[in-house]
Design an enzyme around this catalytic site. Structure first.
Site, short mmCIF file in Angstrom:
data_model
loop_
_atom_site.label_atom_id
_atom_site.label_comp_id
_atom_site.label_asym_id
_atom_site.label_seq_id
_atom_site.Cartn_x
_atom_site.Cartn_y
_atom_site.Cartn_z
N ASP A 368 0.82 -1.21 0.00
CA ASP A 368 0.00 0.00 0.00
C ASP A 368 0.86 1.28 0.00
O ASP A 368 1.91 1.32 0.64
CB ASP A 368 -0.85 -0.05 1.28
CG ASP A 368 -1.96 0.97 1.30
OD1 ASP A 368 -2.07 1.75 0.35
OD2 ASP A 368 -2.73 0.95 2.27
N ASP A 479 -6.37 -6.51 -1.81
CA ASP A 479 -6.76 -6.27 -0.42
C ASP A 479 -8.21 -5.78 -0.34
O ASP A 479 -8.80 -5.35 -1.35
CB ASP A 479 -5.80 -5.21 0.17
CG ASP A 479 -5.64 -5.32 1.67
OD1 ASP A 479 -6.46 -5.99 2.31
OD2 ASP A 479 -4.69 -4.70 2.19
N ASN A 481 -10.28 -3.71 2.92
CA ASN A 481 -10.03 -3.36 4.31
C ASN A 481 -11.19 -2.79 5.10
O ASN A 481 -10.96 -2.09 6.09
CB ASN A 481 -8.86 -2.37 4.38
CG ASN A 481 -7.53 -3.09 4.20
OD1 ASN A 481 -7.22 -4.00 4.94
ND2 ASN A 481 -6.78 -2.72 3.17
N ASP A 549 -3.22 -10.61 9.42
CA ASP A 549 -2.27 -9.51 9.62
C ASP A 549 -1.38 -9.76 10.83
O ASP A 549 -0.47 -8.98 11.08
CB ASP A 549 -3.03 -8.19 9.81
CG ASP A 549 -3.28 -7.50 8.48
OD1 ASP A 549 -2.73 -7.95 7.46
OD2 ASP A 549 -4.03 -6.50 8.47
C1 DGJ Z 1 -4.09 -4.87 5.22
C2 DGJ Z 1 -3.24 -6.02 4.77
O1 DGJ Z 1 -3.63 -7.20 5.39
C3 DGJ Z 1 -1.78 -5.68 5.04
O2 DGJ Z 1 -0.97 -6.78 4.73
C4 DGJ Z 1 -1.42 -4.48 4.22
O3 DGJ Z 1 -1.50 -4.79 2.86
C5 DGJ Z 1 -2.34 -3.33 4.57
N1 DGJ Z 1 -3.72 -3.69 4.49
C6 DGJ Z 1 -2.08 -2.15 3.67
O4 DGJ Z 1 -2.98 -1.16 3.84
#
Ligand code: DGJ
Length: 747
Positions: A368, A479, A481, A549
């Site tokens: 990122d 990803d 999030n 993570d």
């Molecule tokens: C969440 C991912 O699981 C991480 O490994 C990383 O890529 C971050 N997002 C980056 O924002």
């Protein structure tokens, strides 16, 4: 493998060498469930298994007869409200407001192989002889809705894949409010319910409890399969463990909202239901339209949960994952996320890559922060153009520089998201999921693009394809999030808003399909804040996923152990990260970090330049080890040996065995050291009892000879793992410590 229909008794028997699955047409035309379990003889009639005894307070289907109560028979696809009071597989809201339906058997077909499920990920066959598919066609005469129940029986293993398809052959629109992929009634409730639950950075911890009367369930209503619960559950007999006993695993090949549920009724039968979560689901079916549910996969074993997992691993690795990378060992990567977070420029990245190259690492992944106005997580998502202040020659430039070093280049995207501070949002504020006139919640300062809209998916496809087509990108980390809120699409009418969650996931699948078809040699790794979408649906497109993570080796023992119940080692993304660890601040030995990560798609996620010269040498040895053994580690037969979820959880152990049983690798992990500890032996599995194996300890021990032992000795007497912490330090004995680990290679 065979699917037999007996006309006289109206029964279907699906069987192979491992399992039998038997259904019969009930007197009212509905489908009844008669048996699912270990293979039994093929006979003409099993209707004795239908117990239709009158019971007080029952409601009965036929006027004047107290025989058939749907509440009291075991069914294939239960309906509510016409004498069955359990949670149904299907609920259809009709023009007149009724939700009662009456699906009766009409016809069936049996074909070799397995049909594709349009727009959805699913298991598949490469040759017709690998499976047979039964399609039962049922009809609800009043609405004219046709229901097809699909059953694919795979040859060889105890697997059945199921799904349902609705076709509106009537004259009016209806609303599907529940349309489960699988429903089945089991004749008793003597089971433990096993689920894999957790949270961000603590995914897929195994939870076991006894089935009780009433409903027990896990699910997701967050728009993705979630960190909280995985779309995979097991019903196992209370005495079943990894090594022996009966178990049935139920997995849903889907990445969105799901419900996995068991309902034990008053007469101790168990109804299992798996499919799209009915909460917020309302699919309008106009005359002539079809709806296909996602696929559910059931695996039966009477040989313990290792056997069940191995069946899932084989199926998901070989007949769910697809493409160029399916059968290939995975590149050893270095990812800059925990090394730099968003604080990087090209020079810093190239320095990390250079050292990685010296250590033998094969793929550099830029995470990122490389695009648009992204310097922290408040801006930039949606603008998939390189920030040339950080990367003067763009992605094409840095990718070429990495290639020139002799490594491959990989890139992070979060295709489904947008920050308000982005050109994309400024241009298309209406492209996010949001309810008109209401505020829309944000997560990590970002909003969810409306992937139910084709023009949105098209736009993101074009932006990503532009980069992948011009730069030498060999790997993509995809990803996601945040969870979805205010799930409303500006492009759909009021009576179709209940479709948005599912249409969103179909949009995600569509983008994956287009990208993986256009760039077939690019390795895709799925990710959703770590493991929030670690599910079979995405395995169809991305053969590996970022498991969590949490990169701490000790935390990873539980996460990877839990994940292994359903998912193959070749799908489990695992990295060596810095110490102290960034999530739990724990110091663990470099060797232990690698010894855990090597049971996965191995990589590094730290700045190697910050390691001492000795540590860098150790990294080189780890990379060499992984290159030598990754075929076996990633594609061997995996056995769980000692569970971190049992007892005090201090010792975890697992192993892989090659197909020909000539080689094996054992991983042994100890969390806390102790003084004067008990003697320890580890009973291995899956070896050839008559073969003599030379055992070497690798990792820090660097090939120490541990002697030669027959397979039967190692499996029955066990491998001695007692260490010096048991008593006084003895020369030649393994020196124990906290967060200790050992890797043994047998060959
Ligand atoms: C969440 C991912 O699981 C991480 O490994 C990383 O890529 C971050 N997002 C980056 O924002």
């Amino acid at each position: 493998m065979s699917i037999v229909f007996n006309e006289k008794s109206q029964t279907f028997h699906l069987f192979n060498s491992k399992i039998s699955y038997i259904m019969g047409v009930l007197p009212n035309g509905h489908m009844g469930q008669l048996y699912f379990g270990k293979r039994i003889h093929q006979k003409e009639d099993y209707t004795y298994l239908l117990e239709m005894v009158p019971r007080s307070m029952g409601s009965y289907v036929f006027e004047g007869k107290r025989t058939l109560s749907l509440e009291h028979v075991k069914q294939e696809y239960g309906v509510y409200g016409s004498s069955d009071y359990r949670f149904p597989a299907v609920e259809i809201l009709q023009e007149n407001g009724s939700r009662i339906s009456d699906f009766c058997y009409k016809s069936h077909t049996v074909t070799d192989g397995k049909p594709k499920l349009p727009g959805l990920p699913a298991t598949y066959t490469e040759k017709d002889e690998e499976a047979q598919t039964l399609i039962l066609t049922l009809e609800d005469k009043v609405t004219g809705i046709e229901l097809q129940l699909l059953y694919t029986l795979f040859a060889g293993d105890g697997v059945i894949a199921r799904s349902a398809r609705f076709i509106n052959r009537g004259g009016s629109a209806v609303h599907l409010l529940k349309a489960m992929s699988l429903c089945m009634d089991l004749p008793d409730c003597e089971y433990d319910w096993v689920q894999f639950s957790g949270a961000w950075a603590r995914e897929r911890h195994m939870k076991v409890r006894r089935l009780e009367k009433g409903i027990q369930s896990v699910g997701s209503t967050r728009g993705h399969s979630s960190h909280e619960h995985n779309p995979f559950v097991i019903l196992k007999r209370p005495r079943t463990d990894d090594l022996q006993g009966e178990a049935i695993g139920f997995g849903l090949v889907y990445s969105g909202n799901f419900l996995a549920q068991a309902e034990v009724d008053t007469h101790d039968t168990t109804r299992v239901i798996l499919g799209i979560h009915p909460e917020s689901f309302d699919w309008k079916l106009e005359p002539g339209e079809e709806f296909q549910t996602p696929e559910a996969v059931m695996v039966y074993t009477d040989r313990g949960m290792n056997d069940m997992s191995q069946v899932f691993h084989r199926l998901y690795q070989k007949r769910l994952a697809r493409g160029y990378w399916r059968d290939r060992v995975r590149p050893i990567l270095i990812n800059n996320w925990e090394a730099t977070y968003m604080d990087f420029n090209e020079e810093k990245l190239l320095r990390i890559a250079e050292t990685a190259k010296e250590c033998g690492i094969e793929l550099f992944v830029l995470d990122d922060g490389w695009f648009g106005a992204r310097r922290d997580d408040t801006a930039g998502l949606g603008d998939w153009k390189a920030n040339t202040e950080l990367l003067p020659d763009g992605i094409t430039g840095i990718a070429q520089k990495i290639e020139d070093m002799g490594m491959k280049f990989g890139l992070w995207f979060e295709p489904e998201m947008v920050n308000k501070n982005s050109d994309l949002y400024r241009e298309h504020p209406d492209w996010i999921l949001a309810v008109p006139g209401r505020s829309h919640s944000q997560g990590r300062y970002q909003h969810v693009l409306d992937f139910s809209r084709k023009e949105v998916v098209d736009y993101i496809y074009e932006s990503m394809a532009e980069i992948l087509g011009n730069a030498k990108v060999s790997y993509v980390k995809w990803d996601m999030n945040r969870s979805i809120t205010e799930c409303y699409s500006g492009a759909l009418p009021a009576d179709r808003q209940g479709e948005v969650f599912h249409r969103y996931i179909l949009g995600v699948y569509d983008l994956y399909e287009r990208l993986t078809s256009a760039f077939p040699e690019v390795l895709f790794e799925s990710c959703a804040s770590g493991g929030a979408r670690f599910d079979p649906g995405l395995l169809y497109y991305a053969p590996q996923g970022w498991t969590s993570d949490d990169t701490d080796a000790v935390e990873r023992l539980k996460i990877q152990y839990g994940t292994s119940y359903c998912y193959p080692i070749s799908s489990i993304g695992a990295h060596v990260s810095a110490s102290p660890n960034h999530q739990v601040m724990r110091d663990t030995p470099l060797s232990t970090r690698a010894n855990v990560a090597c049971f996965g798609t191995f990589g590094y996620e730290l700045d190697l330049n910050r390691l001492s010269a000795e540590e860098q040498e150790e990294v080189k040895r780890q990379v060499e080890f992984m290159k030598r053994y990754r075929e076996l580690l990633q594609f061997g037969t995996f056995y769980r040996l000692k569970s971190p979820f049992e007892g005090d959880g201090n010792i975890t152990a697992w192993m892989v065995v090659s197909e020909d049983r000539k080689k094996a690798i054992v991983g042994w992990y100890k969390i806390l050291n102790g003084v004067n500890m008990p003697y320890m032996r580890l009973k291995l599995r899956g070896l050839d009892p008559d073969r003599e194996y030379a055992v070497r300890e690798e990792g820090e021990a660097q090939g120490k000879d541990c002697g030669s032992f027959y397979g039967d000795e190692l499996m029955n007497a066990g491998m001695v793992t007692t260490d010096t912490s048991a008593g006084d330090a003895m020369p030649g004995m393994h020196q124990g410590r906290d967060f200790d680990s050992r890797i043994f290679v047998l060959g």
